[in-house]
Design an enzyme around this catalytic site. Structure first.
Site, PDB file in Angstrom:
ATOM      1  N   LYS A 260       0.774  -1.186   0.096  1.00  0.00           N
ATOM      2  CA  LYS A 260       0.137  -0.045  -0.010  1.00  0.00           C
ATOM      3  C   LYS A 260       0.852   1.119  -0.227  1.00  0.00           C
ATOM      4  CE  LYS A 260      -3.778  -1.657   2.587  1.00  0.00           C
ATOM      5  NZ  LYS A 260      -4.955  -1.581   1.525  1.00  0.00           N
ATOM      6  N   GLU A 332      -6.318  -9.538   0.451  1.00  0.00           N
ATOM      7  CA  GLU A 332      -6.085 -10.584   1.424  1.00  0.00           C
ATOM      8  C   GLU A 332      -7.140 -10.899   2.424  1.00  0.00           C
ATOM      9  OE1 GLU A 332      -5.526  -7.719   2.280  1.00  0.00           O
ATOM     10  OE2 GLU A 332      -6.113  -7.529   4.409  1.00  0.00           O
ATOM     11  N   ARG A 334     -10.165 -11.428   1.840  1.00  0.00           N
ATOM     12  CA  ARG A 334     -10.946 -12.452   1.252  1.00  0.00           C
ATOM     13  C   ARG A 334     -10.366 -13.948   1.294  1.00  0.00           C
ATOM     14  NH1 ARG A 334     -11.491  -9.330  -4.456  1.00  0.00           N
ATOM     15  NH2 ARG A 334     -11.170  -7.754  -3.009  1.00  0.00           N
TER      16      ARG A 334
HETATM   17  N1  BES Z   1      -8.100  -3.664   4.262  1.00  0.00           N
HETATM   18  C1  BES Z   1      -8.239  -3.519   3.077  1.00  0.00           C
HETATM   19  C2  BES Z   1      -9.433  -2.527   2.720  1.00  0.00           C
HETATM   20  C3  BES Z   1      -9.747  -1.331   3.441  1.00  0.00           C
HETATM   21  C4  BES Z   1      -9.298  -0.141   2.782  1.00  0.00           C
HETATM   22  C5  BES Z   1     -10.579  -1.022   4.411  1.00  0.00           C
HETATM   23  C6  BES Z   1      -9.462   1.090   3.348  1.00  0.00           C
HETATM   24  C7  BES Z   1     -10.447   0.079   4.885  1.00  0.00           C
HETATM   25  C8  BES Z   1     -10.201   1.231   4.675  1.00  0.00           C
HETATM   26  C9  BES Z   1      -8.358  -4.474   1.986  1.00  0.00           C
HETATM   27  O1  BES Z   1      -7.531  -5.173   2.295  1.00  0.00           O
HETATM   28  C10 BES Z   1      -7.686  -4.123   0.615  1.00  0.00           C
HETATM   29  O2  BES Z   1      -6.527  -3.547   0.545  1.00  0.00           O
HETATM   30  N2  BES Z   1      -8.427  -4.097  -0.568  1.00  0.00           N
HETATM   31  C11 BES Z   1      -8.120  -3.740  -1.615  1.00  0.00           C
HETATM   32  C12 BES Z   1      -8.782  -4.576  -2.810  1.00  0.00           C
HETATM   33  C13 BES Z   1      -8.122  -4.596  -3.920  1.00  0.00           C
HETATM   34  C14 BES Z   1      -6.557  -4.955  -4.041  1.00  0.00           C
HETATM   35  C15 BES Z   1      -8.941  -5.462  -5.174  1.00  0.00           C
HETATM   36  C16 BES Z   1      -8.716  -2.188  -1.896  1.00  0.00           C
HETATM   37  O3  BES Z   1      -9.812  -1.944  -1.304  1.00  0.00           O
HETATM   38  O4  BES Z   1      -7.929  -1.344  -2.576  1.00  0.00           O
HETATM   39 ZN    ZN Z   2      -7.152  -5.794   4.485  1.00  0.00          ZN
HETATM   40 ZN    ZN Z   3      -5.422  -5.580   1.969  1.00  0.00          ZN
END
Ligand code: BES
Ligand code: ZN
Ligand code: ZN
Length: 479
Positions: A260, A332, A334
């Site tokens: 990230k 991750e 899911r």
């Molecule tokens: N934990 C995050 C989702 C999230 C982001 C929750 C911001 C709360 C606030 C999750 O694991 C994630 O990173 N999801 C990605 C999915 C994508 C790679 C398909 C996302 O939301 O960008």
């Molecule tokens: Zn996450």
């Molecule tokens: Zn994530």
């Protein structure tokens, strides 16, 4: 917090305050008219405004008074909760120990809202503040006049216990990830077991391996912190229904090798929010004598980049036997849920609900406060939406659109863990999970919004404990 009832508010009690709800004309909404006598001059000279939520504090050497302006229209339960939350925050620096609230004649939803306004609004997370002893002491006692409400003290105590569950979920979400990681989260389950809340069983790495939870293991393999699979079982005699609750507990989500950006990372200590919700619910059940069997499953991992981390394009065989191509290690949540949802079958559940801070897309779709919900059983989804809105713990349904299934196609495996489009990310995540939740009635809650960006009247920044109050209410609606 001590909860008592009273008949007459003492006028001379030290460190006490009465909270009086009035409309913008200064009429008392609950309790005797004359309660607002000292407000009348200020209503007449215009000092007491017209708008909802404006407080008016009258100090005294004995019992003080805080008038809360509930606006011009009939006050709703939602407004009572928000106004009470505002009031307790305002009183904090004044070191009030006892709060008297006259609820006479209010309906049950409004009394509940007031109780929750106090218990949820007075929440603070101070564990890591070195000067916490100097911080204003929080309320010690809430005393209510429940005449003509039909509400018993037992009910008030149950609502307060549920709020304690919400506050536990918040504590877990706000605890820094150097101290809260899978092993310590599992210890918390063991501690709650000792307190008599439920039976807890913890699966460590070798047992997780034996269960073939390879999707879960693929997330934790890049981290120094070992995974845990936490099983909490509340099983009262003669249980009516069996609910299995599954909560994503990624104690820190760096994204893994699909790292990230640094600006998005700190809030990812809250990526165990789904697990926190499950803990919050599980911790309340025994106290409220819930008549159902409730099993909480909390897969817990840390998602880190390293030489042992999953490579984007790795393929794993999940517990269910479905092969998954991991094209993005930041998707991750899911993966750990897939194995936990498959494990849920062991309990022959009537209903399964999962909770996860799963997608940023859910915040794009529904904004910073409303959680997403999807599922294969409309009655369950409807109940969550209806109850959630009534309790100011909102959920809104998104469709599990069949046509979008094709977006999850993998060239080499049964399914990819990300869709081949940026759009509709919350729905495609829901569709991914659905493959593992085919055998029972199921709802999936995307509670990304529980990592609150900004505090509101009764929720702290960083962790709201979304879903705890709603789910417990839904148990009875589904039985
Ligand atoms: N934990 C995050 C989702 C999230 C982001 C929750 C911001 C709360 C606030 C999750 O694991 C994630 O990173 N999801 C990605 C999915 C994508 C790679 C398909 C996302 O939301 O960008
Ligand atoms: Zn996450
Ligand atoms: Zn994530």
């Amino acid at each position: 917090m001590k909860i008592t009832t009273y008949k007459q508010i003492p006028t001379k009690k030290k460190a006490a305050c009465r909270l009086v709800f009035v409309n913008s004309k200064g009429d008392v909404l609950a309790g005797p008219k004359k309660m607002a006598d000292d407000l009348t001059p200020f209503v007449e000279n215009g000092e007491f405004g017209k708008s909802f939520g404006t407080p008016f504090y009258i100090p005294s050497t004995g019992t003080r008074t805080l008038y809360m302006n509930m606006g011009e229209k009939k006050a709703t339960a939602i407004q009572f909760r928000r106004a009470t939350g505002k009031a307790v925050k305002l009183l904090k620096p004044k070191n009030i120990k006892t709060l008297y609230i006259d609820c006479q004649g209010l309906d049950e939803a409004s009394v509940r809202a007031i109780v929750e306004g106090v218990t949820l609004g007075s929440y603070d997370y101070l564990d890591y503040k070195s000067d916490k002893d100097k911080a204003p002491k929080s309320l010690e006692e809430m005393s209510l006049n429940l005449k003509n409400t039909g509400v018993t003290i037992k009910k008030v105590q149950a609502w307060s216990s549920i709020s304690d569950g919400v506050n536990l979920a918040r504590d877990l979400m706000l605890q820094p990830p150097n101290d809260l990681y899978p092993e310590t989260l599992a210890k918390k389950a063991k501690q709650l077991e000792k307190e008599g809340c439920f039976k807890a069983q913890i699966l460590k790495q070798p047992e997780i391996e034996k269960e073939n939870m390879n999707a879960l293991l693929s997330v934790s393999q890049g981290s120094e912190k070992a995974p845990r699979f936490i099983i909490m079982d509340y099983n009262p005699k003669g249980a009516k229904k069996t609910f299995v609750l599954v909560g994503k507990a990624v104690t820190f989500d760096s994204g893994g090798l699909s790292l990230k950006p640094s600006s998005a990372m700190p809030e990812m200590k809250g990526d165990m929010g789904g697990g926190a919700t499950v803990f919050g619910i599980m911790a309340s059940l025994e106290k409220i004598q819930c008549p159902h069997r409730v099993v909480g499953l909390v897969p817990s991992v840390e998602n880190m980049p390293s030489g042992t981390a999953t490579r984007p394009s790795d393929v794993v065989i999940s517990r269910a036997g479905i092969s998954i191509e991991i094209n993005n290690t930041d998707a991750e949540g899911r993966l750990i849920l897939a194995d936990a949802l498959d494990y849920a079958k062991n309990f022959k559940p009537d209903y399964v609900i999962d909770y996860a801070t799963l997608t940023g897309a859910c915040l794009v779709a529904l904004g910073p406060k409303i959680c997403g919900i999807m599922g294969n059983h409309q009655k369950l989804v409807d109940a969550m939406v209806k109850v959630g809105y009534s309790l100011d713990d909102p959920f809104w349904q998104l469709p599990l659109e069949e046509d979008y299934e094709a977006l999850l196609k993998s060239d080499v495996a049964d399914v990819s863990n990300i869709a081949n489009t940026r759009w509709g990310g919350t729905i495609t995540a829901g569709l991914f999970l659905q493959r593992f939740a085919k055998d029972y009635k199921w709802a999936h809650c995307d509670i990304a919004a529980s990592i609150l960006e900004k505090p509101d009247d009764f929720n702290p920044k960083g962790g709201s404990g979304a879903g705890v109050r709603t789910t417990i209410e839904v148990f009875d609606k589904m039985s």
